[in-house]
Design a protein around this motif. Structure first.
Motif, PDB file in Angstrom:
ATOM      1  N   GLY A 192       0.819  -1.201   0.000  1.00 15.24           N
ATOM      2  CA  GLY A 192       0.000   0.000   0.000  1.00 15.24           C
ATOM      3  C   GLY A 192       0.855   1.253   0.000  1.00 15.24           C
ATOM      4  O   GLY A 192       2.060   1.205  -0.259  1.00 15.24           O
ATOM      5  N   GLN A 193       0.224   2.368   0.296  1.00 17.54           N
ATOM      6  CA  GLN A 193       0.915   3.651   0.365  1.00 17.54           C
ATOM      7  C   GLN A 193       0.826   4.203   1.775  1.00 17.54           C
ATOM      8  O   GLN A 193      -0.183   4.009   2.466  1.00 17.54           O
TER       9      GLN A 193
ATOM     10  N   ASN B 158      -3.869   0.126   2.512  1.00 17.86           N
ATOM     11  CA  ASN B 158      -3.781  -0.908   1.468  1.00 17.86           C
ATOM     12  C   ASN B 158      -4.780  -0.639   0.353  1.00 17.86           C
ATOM     13  O   ASN B 158      -5.507   0.371   0.358  1.00 17.86           O
ATOM     14  N   ALA B 159      -4.828  -1.556  -0.604  1.00 14.82           N
ATOM     15  CA  ALA B 159      -5.624  -1.333  -1.822  1.00 14.82           C
ATOM     16  C   ALA B 159      -7.111  -1.149  -1.541  1.00 14.82           C
ATOM     17  O   ALA B 159      -7.796  -0.430  -2.275  1.00 14.82           O
TER      18      ALA B 159
END
Length: 248
Positions: A73-74, A159-160
């Motif tokens: 994720g970011q 996360n996504a």
């Protein structure tokens, strides 16, 4: 060490190896501190917070390593940098997560006050200032909230599917929630984001029904406790926060 190097510091390297994150410590890093970090993390795992799980503790290429789940994720920080128009949304998420963390109890963790007293003793301050800071810390209420110790947007991974995970529990303790909030505020200031820090502090105090003056009383204490292990460029700013008169 196989895998992709994703982060490097003088005392540790972090690799992505498939679905695992491998944190490899320098050969001179204290084994006791590594095992304590793993123990802190394992104890926080017993809450219902979203955090990566420890898989093992191993020796990799002659160096101690902690193996965890890799969270794809970011970071919240990278999202804030990429989408400044969503700052309020991200800041609300950040504060909501911190309120949730601080609502937890992990009774086997070390006491925050004990750790801060020891760090103030090591700070490069004169004896009178250290005495006043020790006295102020002694006067603060002793609580048992779960304190992250380094709660900032780089330690939150989205996360996504939008689920936030909180990482890096090396500094976790139990203590007064406002001390952890004061530390987060200082981290915004150290990063050159004082205005965002002020906005964060007001939002946290509103959501948690905490007097902003109470958090501000912790700032000199927290700044002093950080002095013994800070970057040289942080030192002047930290000293500017360390005063024993009432924060204004």
């Amino acid at each position: 060490m196989k895998g992709e190097l994703i982060f490097s510091r003088s005392d540790k390297n972090i690799y992505k190896d498939g679905d695992s994150l491998v944190k490899v410590f320098d050969a001179n890093y204290s084994k006791a501190n590594i095992l304590n970090e793993a123990l802190n993390h394992a104890r926080v795992e017993e809450t219902d917070l979203n955090i990566p799980k420890i898989r093992s503790i191993e020796v990799v290429d002659g160096k101690w390593a902690i193996i965890l789940d890799f969270i794809e994720g970011q970071t919240l920080q990278s999202l804030m940098d990429a989408h400044p128009e969503n700052e309020d949304e991200y800041l609300n998420l950040f504060v909501d997560l911190q309120v949730t963390v601080l609502s937890k109890r992990v009774p086997m963790l070390n006491k925050l006050n004990d750790k801060m007293q020891a760090k103030i003793s090591l700070a490069d301050l004169d004896a009178t200032t250290r005495y006043d800071l020790h006295t102020r810390l002694d006067s603060m209420r002793r609580h048992t909230h779960l304190c992250h110790g380094d709660f900032n947007p780089t330690n939150i991974i989205i996360n996504a599917d939008g689920t936030p995970y909180i990482i890096d529990w090396a500094h976790a303790t139990q203590g007064n929630a406002s001390a952890d909030v004061a530390r987060s505020y200082l981290l915004f200031c150290i990063a050159g984001k004082r205005e965002l820090g002020d906005k964060y502090l007001k939002l946290y105090c509103k959501k948690s029904d905490t007097a902003i003056q109470y958090v501000q009383r912790w700032i000199p204490i927290v700044a002093a406790s950080r002095l013994c292990k800070c970057k040289e460029e942080e030192r002047k700013l930290l000293h500017s926060w360390i005063n024993v008169v009432e924060y204004e």
